[in-house]
Design a protein around this motif. Sequence first.
Motif, PDB file in Angstrom:
ATOM      1  N   VAL A  33      25.013 -59.415  31.995  1.00 17.76           N
ATOM      2  CA  VAL A  33      26.959 -58.778  32.599  1.00 17.76           C
ATOM      3  C   VAL A  33      26.560 -58.382  32.759  1.00 17.76           C
ATOM      4  O   VAL A  33      26.275 -57.553  33.315  1.00 17.76           O
ATOM      5  N   ILE A  34      26.501 -59.125  34.933  1.00 13.85           N
ATOM      6  CA  ILE A  34      26.834 -58.642  36.250  1.00 13.85           C
ATOM      7  C   ILE A  34      28.814 -58.052  36.224  1.00 13.85           C
ATOM      8  O   ILE A  34      29.502 -59.740  36.380  1.00 13.85           O
ATOM      9  N   LEU A  35      29.753 -57.229  36.714  1.00 16.28           N
ATOM     10  CA  LEU A  35      30.874 -57.350  36.669  1.00 16.28           C
ATOM     11  C   LEU A  35      30.820 -57.140  38.492  1.00 16.28           C
ATOM     12  O   LEU A  35      30.529 -56.314  38.945  1.00 16.28           O
ATOM     13  N   THR A  36      31.349 -57.741  39.025  1.00 17.87           N
ATOM     14  CA  THR A  36      32.233 -57.590  40.959  1.00 17.87           C
ATOM     15  C   THR A  36      33.318 -56.873  41.123  1.00 17.87           C
ATOM     16  O   THR A  36      33.853 -57.650  40.436  1.00 17.87           O
ATOM     17  N   ASP A  37      33.521 -56.160  41.143  1.00 18.26           N
ATOM     18  CA  ASP A  37      34.780 -55.545  42.208  1.00 18.26           C
ATOM     19  C   ASP A  37      35.669 -56.505  43.077  1.00 18.26           C
ATOM     20  O   ASP A  37      34.688 -57.159  43.758  1.00 18.26           O
ATOM     21  N   GLU A  38      36.524 -55.680  43.382  1.00 16.14           N
ATOM     22  CA  GLU A  38      37.657 -57.201  44.423  1.00 16.14           C
ATOM     23  C   GLU A  38      36.737 -56.479  45.989  1.00 16.14           C
ATOM     24  O   GLU A  38      37.143 -57.087  47.013  1.00 16.14           O
ATOM     25  N   ASN A  39      35.775 -55.150  45.615  1.00 18.77           N
ATOM     26  CA  ASN A  39      35.256 -55.319  47.362  1.00 18.77           C
ATOM     27  C   ASN A  39      34.092 -55.678  47.182  1.00 18.77           C
ATOM     28  O   ASN A  39      33.317 -55.307  48.435  1.00 18.77           O
ATOM     29  N   GLY A  40      33.219 -56.115  46.485  1.00 22.78           N
ATOM     30  CA  GLY A  40      31.865 -56.876  46.011  1.00 22.78           C
ATOM     31  C   GLY A  40      30.982 -56.022  45.370  1.00 22.78           C
ATOM     32  O   GLY A  40      29.795 -57.235  45.745  1.00 22.78           O
ATOM     33  N   GLY A  41      31.596 -55.063  45.669  1.00 21.49           N
ATOM     34  CA  GLY A  41      30.395 -54.024  44.577  1.00 21.49           C
ATOM     35  C   GLY A  41      30.226 -54.521  43.038  1.00 21.49           C
ATOM     36  O   GLY A  41      30.925 -55.391  42.374  1.00 21.49           O
ATOM     37  N   THR A  42      29.434 -53.736  42.752  1.00 22.53           N
ATOM     38  CA  THR A  42      28.622 -54.838  41.464  1.00 22.53           C
ATOM     39  C   THR A  42      28.251 -53.590  40.614  1.00 22.53           C
ATOM     40  O   THR A  42      28.479 -52.544  41.175  1.00 22.53           O
ATOM     41  N   ALA A  43      28.059 -53.900  39.125  1.00 19.05           N
ATOM     42  CA  ALA A  43      27.890 -53.035  38.154  1.00 19.05           C
ATOM     43  C   ALA A  43      26.865 -53.974  36.671  1.00 19.05           C
ATOM     44  O   ALA A  43      27.682 -55.396  36.961  1.00 19.05           O
ATOM     45  N   THR A  44      26.217 -53.651  36.410  1.00 21.50           N
ATOM     46  CA  THR A  44      25.631 -53.852  35.199  1.00 21.50           C
ATOM     47  C   THR A  44      25.757 -53.459  33.871  1.00 21.50           C
ATOM     48  O   THR A  44      25.399 -52.461  33.663  1.00 21.50           O
ATOM     49  N   VAL A  45      25.771 -54.580  32.766  1.00 29.19           N
ATOM     50  CA  VAL A  45      26.222 -53.695  31.861  1.00 29.19           C
ATOM     51  C   VAL A  45      24.631 -53.572  31.006  1.00 29.19           C
ATOM     52  O   VAL A  45      24.246 -54.474  30.698  1.00 29.19           O
ATOM     53  N   ALA A  84      35.497 -48.961  18.709  1.00 31.13           N
ATOM     54  CA  ALA A  84      36.016 -47.455  17.790  1.00 31.13           C
ATOM     55  C   ALA A  84      37.253 -48.526  17.548  1.00 31.13           C
ATOM     56  O   ALA A  84      37.762 -49.441  17.717  1.00 31.13           O
ATOM     57  N   GLY A  85      38.567 -47.872  17.097  1.00 32.84           N
ATOM     58  CA  GLY A  85      39.519 -47.675  16.501  1.00 32.84           C
ATOM     59  C   GLY A  85      40.785 -48.192  17.016  1.00 32.84           C
ATOM     60  O   GLY A  85      41.359 -49.244  16.508  1.00 32.84           O
ATOM     61  N   ASN A  86      40.714 -47.943  18.030  1.00 29.48           N
ATOM     62  CA  ASN A  86      41.629 -48.696  19.740  1.00 29.48           C
ATOM     63  C   ASN A  86      41.196 -49.743  20.915  1.00 29.48           C
ATOM     64  O   ASN A  86      41.492 -49.406  21.607  1.00 29.48           O
ATOM     65  N   GLY A  87      39.763 -49.835  20.354  1.00 25.76           N
ATOM     66  CA  GLY A  87      39.108 -51.001  21.560  1.00 25.76           C
ATOM     67  C   GLY A  87      37.465 -50.834  21.332  1.00 25.76           C
ATOM     68  O   GLY A  87      36.738 -50.717  20.539  1.00 25.76           O
ATOM     69  N   ILE A  88      36.978 -50.957  22.484  1.00 27.60           N
ATOM     70  CA  ILE A  88      35.683 -50.922  22.696  1.00 27.60           C
ATOM     71  C   ILE A  88      35.292 -50.602  23.781  1.00 27.60           C
ATOM     72  O   ILE A  88      36.432 -51.289  24.778  1.00 27.60           O
ATOM     73  N   VAL A  89      33.718 -50.038  23.486  1.00 28.35           N
ATOM     74  CA  VAL A  89      33.521 -49.540  24.913  1.00 28.35           C
ATOM     75  C   VAL A  89      31.975 -50.160  25.005  1.00 28.35           C
ATOM     76  O   VAL A  89      31.133 -50.527  24.267  1.00 28.35           O
ATOM     77  N   HIS A  90      32.153 -50.431  26.699  1.00 29.27           N
ATOM     78  CA  HIS A  90      30.842 -51.380  27.199  1.00 29.27           C
ATOM     79  C   HIS A  90      29.735 -50.660  28.347  1.00 29.27           C
ATOM     80  O   HIS A  90      31.055 -49.932  29.326  1.00 29.27           O
ATOM     81  N   VAL A  91      28.909 -50.007  28.344  1.00 32.27           N
ATOM     82  CA  VAL A  91      28.024 -48.923  29.218  1.00 32.27           C
ATOM     83  C   VAL A  91      27.636 -49.956  30.283  1.00 32.27           C
ATOM     84  O   VAL A  91      27.322 -51.344  30.467  1.00 32.27           O
ATOM     85  N   ILE A  92      28.345 -49.326  31.626  1.00 36.34           N
ATOM     86  CA  ILE A  92      27.187 -49.708  33.240  1.00 36.34           C
ATOM     87  C   ILE A  92      27.484 -49.223  33.521  1.00 36.34           C
ATOM     88  O   ILE A  92      27.598 -47.558  33.878  1.00 36.34           O
ATOM     89  N   ASP A  93      26.311 -49.621  34.702  1.00 37.17           N
ATOM     90  CA  ASP A  93      25.419 -48.474  35.780  1.00 37.17           C
ATOM     91  C   ASP A  93      26.131 -48.385  36.490  1.00 37.17           C
ATOM     92  O   ASP A  93      25.471 -47.682  37.967  1.00 37.17           O
ATOM     93  N   GLY A  94      26.926 -48.888  37.279  1.00 34.10           N
ATOM     94  CA  GLY A  94      27.652 -48.576  38.173  1.00 34.10           C
ATOM     95  C   GLY A  94      29.069 -48.400  37.802  1.00 34.10           C
ATOM     96  O   GLY A  94      29.898 -48.679  36.980  1.00 34.10           O
ATOM     97  N   VAL A  95      29.843 -47.636  39.607  1.00 35.67           N
ATOM     98  CA  VAL A  95      31.064 -47.489  39.465  1.00 35.67           C
ATOM     99  C   VAL A  95      31.918 -48.814  39.981  1.00 35.67           C
ATOM    100  O   VAL A  95      31.572 -49.626  41.643  1.00 35.67           O
ATOM    101  N   VAL A  96      32.819 -49.194  39.306  1.00 41.15           N
ATOM    102  CA  VAL A  96      33.466 -50.479  40.066  1.00 41.15           C
ATOM    103  C   VAL A  96      34.398 -50.298  41.235  1.00 41.15           C
ATOM    104  O   VAL A  96      35.403 -48.954  40.686  1.00 41.15           O
ATOM    105  N   LEU A  97      34.831 -51.067  41.679  1.00 38.49           N
ATOM    106  CA  LEU A  97      36.421 -49.713  42.775  1.00 38.49           C
ATOM    107  C   LEU A  97      37.553 -50.974  42.552  1.00 38.49           C
ATOM    108  O   LEU A  97      36.481 -51.910  43.635  1.00 38.49           O
ATOM    109  N   PRO A  98      38.900 -50.029  43.022  1.00 39.37           N
ATOM    110  CA  PRO A  98      39.536 -51.563  43.320  1.00 39.37           C
ATOM    111  C   PRO A  98      39.833 -51.754  44.668  1.00 39.37           C
ATOM    112  O   PRO A  98      39.234 -51.119  44.998  1.00 39.37           O
ATOM    113  N   LYS A  99      40.593 -53.013  45.076  1.00 38.27           N
ATOM    114  CA  LYS A  99      41.360 -52.423  46.832  1.00 38.27           C
ATOM    115  C   LYS A  99      42.290 -51.171  47.337  1.00 38.27           C
ATOM    116  O   LYS A  99      42.241 -50.858  46.058  1.00 38.27           O
TER     117      LYS A  99
END
Length: 168
Positions: A134-146, A153-168
């Motif tokens: 799974v690859i995440l692509t941010d609004e700027n075209g940057g990517t991170a791989t899961v 967790a009791g209040n959700g779930i965590v997926h670890v990624i190898d990059g920081v995704v950034l908003p516009k």
Amino acid sequence: MKKFLMLSAIAIAFTSVVSAQKTVVDIAVGSEKHTTLVAAVKAADLVATLQSAGPFTVFAPVNAAFDKLPAGTVATLLKPENKATLTKVLTYHVVAGNIDAAGVVKAITEGKGKAVLTTVSGGKLTASLVDGKVILTDENGGTATVVATDLKAGNGIVHVIDGVVLPK
């Protein structure tokens, strides 16, 4: 012997309940690979929010992901005067709901190769599959791989990624 077995069963059940009550923040705090993320969450005053009921799906960048940002970026974001920007960046890594890896893949499949996820910050992340990852692509075209999934967790779930995704 019956008493011992009963106490053992109660202890196991209690341990399961306690570990299920970990929050998404507790998962990050317990990981030596997420110290930068934890420092950023604290600086943005998001600890209490991310310890609330949720549920949250968090895409958690590892320390090395933050190291890929231009020199000085993290130090600048951690300054009190940049709290709003830091909060926007961090909440861009959070999606409301409890979306496990199978759910992400299902959404990508149903979306004919892409799933657009709305983040808590209001931005969009696009998830896709490349070579089974799974690859995440941010609004700027940057990517991170899961790189790790379904840390529950009791209040959700965590997926670890190898990059920081950034908003516009």
